[in-house]
Design a protein around this motif. Structure first.
Motif, mmCIF file in Angstrom:
data_model
loop_
_atom_site.group_PDB
_atom_site.id
_atom_site.type_symbol
_atom_site.label_atom_id
_atom_site.label_comp_id
_atom_site.label_asym_id
_atom_site.label_seq_id
_atom_site.Cartn_x
_atom_site.Cartn_y
_atom_site.Cartn_z
ATOM 1 N N LYS A 19 -4.682 5.553 6.188
ATOM 2 C CA LYS A 19 -3.879 4.337 6.077
ATOM 3 C C LYS A 19 -4.328 3.623 4.813
ATOM 4 O O LYS A 19 -5.523 3.372 4.634
ATOM 5 C CB LYS A 19 -4.066 3.452 7.297
ATOM 6 C CG LYS A 19 -3.541 4.091 8.568
ATOM 7 C CD LYS A 19 -3.823 3.237 9.778
ATOM 8 C CE LYS A 19 -3.392 3.993 11.026
ATOM 9 N NZ LYS A 19 -4.258 3.760 12.144
ATOM 10 N N ASP A 20 -3.365 3.302 3.955
ATOM 11 C CA ASP A 20 -3.656 2.669 2.668
ATOM 12 C C ASP A 20 -3.145 1.238 2.690
ATOM 13 O O ASP A 20 -1.947 0.997 2.753
ATOM 14 C CB ASP A 20 -2.985 3.467 1.544
ATOM 15 C CG ASP A 20 -3.380 2.994 0.163
ATOM 16 O OD1 ASP A 20 -3.866 1.845 0.031
ATOM 17 O OD2 ASP A 20 -3.178 3.757 -0.793
ATOM 18 N N TYR A 21 -4.086 0.294 2.668
ATOM 19 C CA TYR A 21 -3.745 -1.126 2.653
ATOM 20 C C TYR A 21 -4.098 -1.740 1.296
ATOM 21 O O TYR A 21 -4.550 -2.871 1.223
ATOM 22 C CB TYR A 21 -4.492 -1.864 3.770
ATOM 23 C CG TYR A 21 -4.190 -1.337 5.153
ATOM 24 C CD1 TYR A 21 -2.980 -1.615 5.776
ATOM 25 C CD2 TYR A 21 -5.121 -0.553 5.836
ATOM 26 C CE1 TYR A 21 -2.698 -1.128 7.053
ATOM 27 C CE2 TYR A 21 -4.856 -0.066 7.107
ATOM 28 C CZ TYR A 21 -3.638 -0.364 7.708
ATOM 29 O OH TYR A 21 -3.367 0.117 8.972
ATOM 30 N N GLY A 22 -3.944 -0.977 0.241
ATOM 31 C CA GLY A 22 -4.306 -1.472 -1.090
ATOM 32 C C GLY A 22 -5.790 -1.290 -1.330
ATOM 33 O O GLY A 22 -6.269 -0.176 -1.518
ATOM 34 N N LYS A 25 -8.832 1.200 2.541
ATOM 35 C CA LYS A 25 -8.300 2.500 2.957
ATOM 36 C C LYS A 25 -9.067 2.915 4.211
ATOM 37 O O LYS A 25 -10.292 2.783 4.276
ATOM 38 C CB LYS A 25 -8.467 3.527 1.856
ATOM 39 C CG LYS A 25 -7.723 3.089 0.591
ATOM 40 C CD LYS A 25 -7.266 4.204 -0.244
ATOM 41 C CE LYS A 25 -6.484 3.792 -1.457
ATOM 42 N NZ LYS A 25 -6.517 2.453 -1.945
#
Length: 194
Positions: A19-22, A25
């Protein structure tokens, strides 16, 4: 000794998700049917910090630039370097073995001539001195400060090796790195399929 093939078996049914949240990660690697050996890597990329948590324990490590999802592969095959970046860990990285400590002390003190005021042989004296040193030993921390003082009486260079007497690697870091390696290989293979 780390048995890579045996450990890979623990991860054979694991599924990797990223999951990439800016700047954050999250890499999860777990078996959908079990909690055994589940592991999560959280990368705070703006702080260059990695949090590892899950069934295998917790760890936090910080570095000035490569403690990121992409940069973490630098550590996978350089665990010695990674050890220096660890801020805290719930599982010990080392444990201390009493038999190994006695063996290593025997080797270190093999050439020492002990003063004797009785009929004891040098071997008997060495055994007594090592027992005195080992009275300040435990499996979590190894030799203590009293042991250091005693050992230092016979070997002023003991500071060079004292902390490693009886030390064995718990291989938890190897397990973390293997999990990361397998998870990223799986992600890369999924990416190649798309």
């Amino acid at each position: 000794m780390f048995n890579r093939e045996r450990q890979i078996e623990h991860f054979k049914n694991h599924v990797a998700t990223l999951k990439d949240y800016g700047d954050i990660k999250v890499l999860d690697f777990k078996n959908p049917e079990s909690i055994n050996y589940r592991i999560r890597f959280i990368f705070e990329e703006d702080w260059c910090r990695c949090h590892i948590s899950g069934d295998l324990g917790e760890l936090v490590a910080t570095n000035y630039n490569n403690m990121t999802f992409e940069g973490f592969k630098d550590f996978v095959h350089n665990i010695g370097y990674f050890k220096g970046k660890i801020d805290c860990a719930s599982r010990p990285i080392y444990e201390y073995d009493e038999e190994l400590a006695v063996k290593e002390l025997n080797e270190r003190l093999a050439d020492v001539e002990f003063d004797s005021f009785c009929d004891e042989t040098q071997d008997e004296l060495r055994e007594e001195k090592i027992q005195e040193i080992m009275d300040d030993f435990n499996s979590r921390n190894g030799l203590g400060s009293k042991a250091y003082e005693l050992l230092n009486e016979y070997d002023q260079d003991c500071f060079e090796y004292f902390d490693s007497i009886g030390r064995k690697n718990t291989e938890i870091l190897e397990l973390y790195m293997l999990a990361f390696e397998l998870a990223t290989e799986q992600l890369n293979s999924k990416e190649g399929d798309n």
